[in-house]
Design a protein around this motif. Structure first.
Motif, PDB file in Angstrom:
ATOM      1  N   VAL A  25      32.726  42.983  39.309  1.00  9.42           N
ATOM      2  CA  VAL A  25      33.949  43.326  38.584  1.00  9.42           C
ATOM      3  C   VAL A  25      34.689  44.318  39.453  1.00  9.42           C
ATOM      4  N   LEU A  26      35.777  43.869  40.067  1.00  9.72           N
ATOM      5  CA  LEU A  26      36.342  44.565  41.216  1.00  9.72           C
ATOM      6  C   LEU A  26      37.819  44.905  41.045  1.00  9.72           C
ATOM      7  N   GLU A  27      38.303  45.752  41.946  1.00  8.37           N
ATOM      8  CA  GLU A  27      39.728  45.950  42.123  1.00  8.37           C
ATOM      9  C   GLU A  27      40.229  44.933  43.151  1.00  8.37           C
ATOM     10  N   PRO A  28      41.534  44.609  43.134  1.00 10.88           N
ATOM     11  CA  PRO A  28      42.043  43.537  44.006  1.00 10.88           C
ATOM     12  C   PRO A  28      41.713  43.726  45.484  1.00 10.88           C
ATOM     13  N   SER A  29      41.751  44.957  45.962  1.00 11.08           N
ATOM     14  CA  SER A  29      41.556  45.199  47.392  1.00 11.08           C
ATOM     15  C   SER A  29      40.104  45.066  47.835  1.00 11.08           C
ATOM     16  N   VAL A  30      39.190  44.996  46.853  1.00 16.13           N
ATOM     17  CA  VAL A  30      37.763  44.973  47.188  1.00 16.13           C
ATOM     18  C   VAL A  30      37.255  43.554  47.400  1.00 16.13           C
ATOM     19  N   ALA A  31      37.802  42.581  46.692  1.00 12.13           N
ATOM     20  CA  ALA A  31      37.319  41.202  46.781  1.00 12.13           C
ATOM     21  C   ALA A  31      37.546  40.624  48.179  1.00 12.13           C
ATOM     22  N   GLU A  32      36.562  39.847  48.642  1.00 10.74           N
ATOM     23  CA  GLU A  32      36.644  39.214  49.955  1.00 10.74           C
ATOM     24  C   GLU A  32      36.230  37.753  49.846  1.00 10.74           C
ATOM     25  N   VAL A  58      49.976  49.976  27.500  1.00 16.88           N
ATOM     26  CA  VAL A  58      49.730  49.602  28.884  1.00 16.88           C
ATOM     27  C   VAL A  58      49.134  48.200  28.901  1.00 16.88           C
ATOM     28  N   THR A  59      49.587  47.359  29.827  1.00 18.82           N
ATOM     29  CA  THR A  59      49.001  46.029  29.961  1.00 18.82           C
ATOM     30  C   THR A  59      48.026  46.019  31.134  1.00 18.82           C
ATOM     31  N   PHE A  60      46.961  45.239  30.955  1.00 16.71           N
ATOM     32  CA  PHE A  60      45.988  45.041  32.026  1.00 16.71           C
ATOM     33  C   PHE A  60      45.836  43.545  32.267  1.00 16.71           C
ATOM     34  N   GLU A  61      45.751  43.188  33.530  1.00 11.23           N
ATOM     35  CA  GLU A  61      45.516  41.797  33.925  1.00 11.23           C
ATOM     36  C   GLU A  61      44.065  41.654  34.361  1.00 11.23           C
ATOM     37  N   VAL A  62      43.394  40.673  33.795  1.00 11.15           N
ATOM     38  CA  VAL A  62      42.023  40.360  34.175  1.00 11.15           C
ATOM     39  C   VAL A  62      42.041  38.985  34.830  1.00 11.15           C
ATOM     40  N   TRP A  63      41.556  38.906  36.074  1.00 13.94           N
ATOM     41  CA  TRP A  63      41.569  37.663  36.849  1.00 13.94           C
ATOM     42  C   TRP A  63      40.140  37.195  37.086  1.00 13.94           C
ATOM     43  N   PRO A  64      39.628  36.264  36.265  1.00  9.17           N
ATOM     44  CA  PRO A  64      38.304  35.688  36.532  1.00  9.17           C
ATOM     45  C   PRO A  64      38.378  34.695  37.696  1.00  9.17           C
ATOM     46  N   ASN A  65      37.403  34.726  38.576  1.00 11.45           N
ATOM     47  CA  ASN A  65      37.369  33.856  39.755  1.00 11.45           C
ATOM     48  C   ASN A  65      36.051  33.088  39.797  1.00 11.45           C
ATOM     49  N   VAL A  66      36.123  31.771  40.026  1.00 11.80           N
ATOM     50  CA  VAL A  66      34.936  30.918  40.093  1.00 11.80           C
ATOM     51  C   VAL A  66      35.001  30.049  41.352  1.00 11.80           C
ATOM     52  N   GLU A  67      33.880  29.399  41.659  1.00 11.89           N
ATOM     53  CA  GLU A  67      33.829  28.481  42.794  1.00 11.89           C
ATOM     54  C   GLU A  67      34.840  27.350  42.606  1.00 11.89           C
ATOM     55  N   ARG A  68      35.335  26.834  43.720  1.00 15.84           N
ATOM     56  CA  ARG A  68      36.304  25.731  43.665  1.00 15.84           C
ATOM     57  C   ARG A  68      35.591  24.395  43.476  1.00 15.84           C
ATOM     58  N   THR A  69      34.846  24.329  42.385  1.00 11.51           N
ATOM     59  CA  THR A  69      34.131  23.090  42.077  1.00 11.51           C
ATOM     60  C   THR A  69      34.518  22.531  40.718  1.00 11.51           C
ATOM     61  N   SER A  70      34.799  23.428  39.742  1.00 10.15           N
ATOM     62  CA  SER A  70      35.108  22.972  38.389  1.00 10.15           C
ATOM     63  C   SER A  70      35.993  23.974  37.666  1.00 10.15           C
ATOM     64  N   LEU A  71      37.130  23.474  37.170  1.00  8.89           N
ATOM     65  CA  LEU A  71      37.994  24.329  36.357  1.00  8.89           C
ATOM     66  C   LEU A  71      37.376  24.611  34.996  1.00  8.89           C
ATOM     67  N   THR A  72      36.426  23.777  34.594  1.00  7.73           N
ATOM     68  CA  THR A  72      35.732  24.026  33.329  1.00  7.73           C
ATOM     69  C   THR A  72      34.979  25.346  33.381  1.00  7.73           C
ATOM     70  N   ASP A  73      34.380  25.657  34.537  1.00  6.65           N
ATOM     71  CA  ASP A  73      33.690  26.940  34.688  1.00  6.65           C
ATOM     72  C   ASP A  73      34.659  28.101  34.489  1.00  6.65           C
ATOM     73  N   LEU A  74      35.882  27.929  34.970  1.00  7.56           N
ATOM     74  CA  LEU A  74      36.900  28.960  34.794  1.00  7.56           C
ATOM     75  C   LEU A  74      37.258  29.113  33.324  1.00  7.56           C
ATOM     76  N   ASP A 113      42.170  32.746  50.220  1.00 10.04           N
ATOM     77  CA  ASP A 113      41.442  33.839  50.867  1.00 10.04           C
ATOM     78  C   ASP A 113      40.064  34.056  50.252  1.00 10.04           C
ATOM     79  N   TRP A 114      39.954  33.758  48.962  1.00  7.39           N
ATOM     80  CA  TRP A 114      38.674  33.952  48.277  1.00  7.39           C
ATOM     81  C   TRP A 114      37.949  32.635  48.022  1.00  7.39           C
ATOM     82  N   ASP A 115      38.605  31.495  48.363  1.00  6.40           N
ATOM     83  CA  ASP A 115      38.037  30.170  48.133  1.00  6.40           C
ATOM     84  C   ASP A 115      37.611  30.033  46.660  1.00  6.40           C
ATOM     85  N   ALA A 116      38.560  30.350  45.752  1.00  2.00           N
ATOM     86  CA  ALA A 116      38.222  30.421  44.327  1.00  2.00           C
ATOM     87  C   ALA A 116      39.349  29.863  43.476  1.00  2.00           C
ATOM     88  N   TYR A 117      38.953  29.410  42.281  1.00  2.00           N
ATOM     89  CA  TYR A 117      39.909  29.123  41.218  1.00  2.00           C
ATOM     90  C   TYR A 117      40.080  30.402  40.392  1.00  2.00           C
TER      91      TYR A 117
END
Length: 284
Positions: A25-32, A58-74, A113-117
């Motif tokens: 669970v990261l900040e945007p600049s930390v993900a690789e 205040v609004t917060f954006e949460v961006w879940p990221n999964v492998e590029r194999t299935s949008l169902t996982d997302l 850059d992250w190879d993710a959905y």
């Protein structure tokens, strides 16, 4: 001990209830590119202008990221995050906040850059700090809280109420002093109070508002902490008002404030002829 920010608390909730891994669970600049998936990015969004009785949302954006194999996982991960965060109370810097999910902000996105959905989830974080009330005796808000506790099982402490509870939360505040009627003993204060009935369920909010409204109509007057009377002059409600910014219940009330006694206290009191008398003695 360092106070936790809203972002810190949201991050901890996602780790505890969804990801189970503190390093995902990261900040945007930390993900690789080689960050293990699934992982979640938490980013603070925009804030709204503060109103008279709170700090603004205040609004917060949460961006879940999964492998590029299935949008169902997302989709599954999005649902788990919604269930973990939506309609919850978090406390940051000793201030309670209500979290409300406002839906998705984007379509499915491929992050090369992250190879993710991924997809953006938008959450509104609403401060309830205006309920952290400081009493000034006699206090009309303390009077309304005590009255609510006596006549309902509704929760009046934002730090103890959970949105999953069957009963709503009810918070009172004094919106404004309408006028003051001065007397020799002090003043009558004519004020407008607001009642906020809060619940994720519109049905629960409406039922709670109606119940409080009817009890207030039948009550007529209340006794404050010093046993003086606070009169309910006008009672009204509006289900269409925002339960956070406006409050659905409006009460026009009148209560008295006594002048503070400024004389010198008697040091010796005695009785004579069935009367109480007093006198000052020079200590020296």
């Amino acid at each position: 001990m360092v106070d936790k920010t809203i972002r810190d608390v949201i991050r901890e909730m996602i780790v505890e209830h969804v990801i189970k891994d503190d390093d995902r669970v990261l900040e945007p600049s930390v993900a690789e590119h080689d960050t293990p998936k699934p992982f979640v990015v938490v980013r603070e969004g925009t804030s709204t202008e503060a109103v008279a009785h709170d700090k603004g949302n205040v609004t917060f954006e949460v961006w879940p990221n999964v492998e590029r194999t299935s949008l169902t996982d997302l989709d599954v991960l999005i649902k788990e995050i919604e269930q973990a965060i939506n309609h919850t109370i978090l406390v940051a810097d000793d201030i309670p906040y209500y979290i409300q999910y406002n839906g998705l902000g984007t379509e499915d996105i491929i992050v090369e850059d992250w190879d993710a959905y991924t997809k953006s989830m938008n959450f509104e974080v609403i401060p309830l700090d205006w309920r952290n009330h400081s009493n000034v005796e006699p206090d009309p808000i303390e009077c309304m809280v005590r009255w609510t506790n006596e006549h309902t099982d509704y929760q009046t402490n934002p730090k103890e109420w959970h949105p999953s509870d069957d009963v709503p939360a009810v918070y009172w505040r004094q919106e404004q002093v309408l006028r003051v009627d001065q007397r020799h003993w002090g003043s009558f204060v004519y004020a407008r109070l607001r009642g906020h009935v809060i619940s994720p369920s519109l049905e629960v909010r409406r039922a709670g508002t109606e119940r409080l409204l009817r009890k207030a109509i039948l009550t007529g007057h209340l006794h404050m902490s010093d046993r003086s009377v606070m009169t309910l002059l006008d009672v009204s409600s509006n289900d269409g008002y925002n339960p956070f910014t406006d409050g659905q219940i409006m009460l026009d009330v009148r209560y008295g404030v006594l002048k503070e006694y400024e004389g010198t206290a008697l040091k010796h009191i005695y009785t004579a002829d069935n009367k109480i008398k007093g006198e000052m003695h020079d200590d020296e």
